[in-house]
Design an enzyme around this catalytic site. Sequence first.
Site, PDB file in Angstrom:
ATOM      1  N   ASP A 155       0.828  -1.204   0.000  1.00 52.32           N
ATOM      2  CA  ASP A 155       0.000   0.000   0.000  1.00 52.32           C
ATOM      3  C   ASP A 155       0.868   1.263   0.000  1.00 52.32           C
ATOM      4  O   ASP A 155       1.975   1.261   0.539  1.00 52.32           O
ATOM      5  CB  ASP A 155      -0.905  -0.018   1.241  1.00 52.32           C
ATOM      6  N   HIS A 210       3.089   3.329  -8.799  1.00 56.46           N
ATOM      7  CA  HIS A 210       2.969   1.897  -9.145  1.00 56.46           C
ATOM      8  C   HIS A 210       4.230   1.439  -9.892  1.00 56.46           C
ATOM      9  O   HIS A 210       4.747   0.355  -9.627  1.00 56.46           O
ATOM     10  CB  HIS A 210       1.728   1.653 -10.006  1.00 56.46           C
ATOM     11  N   LEU A 269      11.115 -20.044  -4.969  1.00 54.42           N
ATOM     12  CA  LEU A 269       9.970 -19.296  -4.443  1.00 54.42           C
ATOM     13  C   LEU A 269       8.745 -19.353  -5.366  1.00 54.42           C
ATOM     14  O   LEU A 269       8.871 -19.163  -6.582  1.00 54.42           O
ATOM     15  CB  LEU A 269      10.414 -17.824  -4.300  1.00 54.42           C
TER      16      LEU A 269
HETATM   17  C1  FPP Z   1      -1.812   0.164  -3.544  1.00 52.35           C
HETATM   18  O1  FPP Z   1      -1.373   1.490  -3.527  1.00 52.35           O
HETATM   19  C2  FPP Z   1      -1.213  -0.568  -4.664  1.00 52.35           C
HETATM   20  C3  FPP Z   1      -1.912  -1.073  -5.717  1.00 52.35           C
HETATM   21  C4  FPP Z   1      -3.363  -0.980  -5.847  1.00 52.35           C
HETATM   22  C5  FPP Z   1      -1.237  -1.747  -6.848  1.00 52.35           C
HETATM   23  C6  FPP Z   1       0.025  -2.473  -6.516  1.00 52.35           C
HETATM   24  C7  FPP Z   1       0.799  -2.646  -7.763  1.00 52.35           C
HETATM   25  C8  FPP Z   1       2.142  -2.603  -7.840  1.00 52.35           C
HETATM   26  C9  FPP Z   1       3.060  -2.501  -6.695  1.00 52.35           C
HETATM   27  C10 FPP Z   1       2.789  -2.646  -9.174  1.00 52.35           C
HETATM   28  C11 FPP Z   1       2.559  -3.860  -9.966  1.00 52.35           C
HETATM   29  C12 FPP Z   1       2.830  -5.096  -9.228  1.00 52.35           C
HETATM   30  C13 FPP Z   1       3.181  -6.251  -9.791  1.00 52.35           C
HETATM   31  C14 FPP Z   1       3.275  -7.458  -8.940  1.00 52.35           C
HETATM   32  C15 FPP Z   1       3.475  -6.381 -11.200  1.00 52.35           C
HETATM   33  P1  FPP Z   1      -2.470   2.651  -3.644  1.00 52.35           P
HETATM   34  O2  FPP Z   1      -2.583   3.038  -5.063  1.00 52.35           O
HETATM   35  O3  FPP Z   1      -3.745   2.209  -3.005  1.00 52.35           O
HETATM   36  O4  FPP Z   1      -1.773   3.775  -2.803  1.00 52.35           O
HETATM   37  P2  FPP Z   1      -2.486   4.926  -1.942  1.00 52.35           P
HETATM   38  O5  FPP Z   1      -3.207   4.221  -0.805  1.00 52.35           O
HETATM   39  O6  FPP Z   1      -1.342   5.740  -1.460  1.00 52.35           O
HETATM   40  O7  FPP Z   1      -3.413   5.666  -2.863  1.00 52.35           O
END
Ligand code: FPP
Length: 235
Positions: free
Chosen positions: A10, A27, A121
């Site tokens: 997050d 991201h 893994l």
């Molecule tokens: C939450 O942060 C994260 C996500 C919804 C997406 C996670 C994706 C990645 C780390 C990149 C792609 C991953 C892979 C495995 C290829 P948020 O957007 O909710 O952050 P915020 O709470 O600060 O708005």
Amino acid sequence: MPSHIAIIMDGNGRWAMSKGLERISGHNTGVESVRRVAEACSELGIGNLTLYAFSTENWNRPKHEVDALMELLVRTISGEMKTFIDNNISLRAIGDLDQLPPACREELDAAIDKTSLHTGLNLILALSYSARWDILNATKNIAADAAKGDLQPSDINENTFKSYLSTAPFPDPELLIRTSGEHRISNFLLWELAYTELYFCDKLWPDFEKDDLYLSILDYQKRERRFGLTSEQLR
Ligand code: FPP
């Protein structure tokens, strides 16, 4: 050492906004944390790492963010093949994968296939995943098998139920990490987290380093896991 670590990654959006960047930059940078953590888990001999990459609820984000995340997923899966090979990582996925755009699904299936003989893994991506979806889906399939007469309701136990979940091939996580200072489960692995140790870290996901993973494991190793027993019984 835990055999299975699950992570709610997050804080990508907040990381980007704090730098005056578009949310998708968070991201993009988050992918580097994914690589670091997957490598660290491989080095430590951890068997399973589940990452909450895209929830059922994330489909309701603005279309441009959903499209960008799907595109990032395709790019990451193909771009990280060397990481998977060098680290003997097997890519796996849980969730309602039929909802993914065709290009994304094809890339994912191809990568799962290509890495299926790797013995290190299991890197398990939770995609279009929510625990309530998984539990409902399992329940529907159990009901269908019972209606066909393949399953007796009185025979259904925890093991039967688990075998119908998309997480069936993997042990329950011993450790759940959530970054960004939020203290919620957010519809992640509700069945599997019954006895999991929870670890909350204030860092935003793009800032998460190998050392932060080591700290979480050291913290986990200090916990007494009682599973409903008393300390005296454990001794
Ligand atoms: C939450 O942060 C994260 C996500 C919804 C997406 C996670 C994706 C990645 C780390 C990149 C792609 C991953 C892979 C495995 C290829 P948020 O957007 O909710 O952050 P915020 O709470 O600060 O708005």
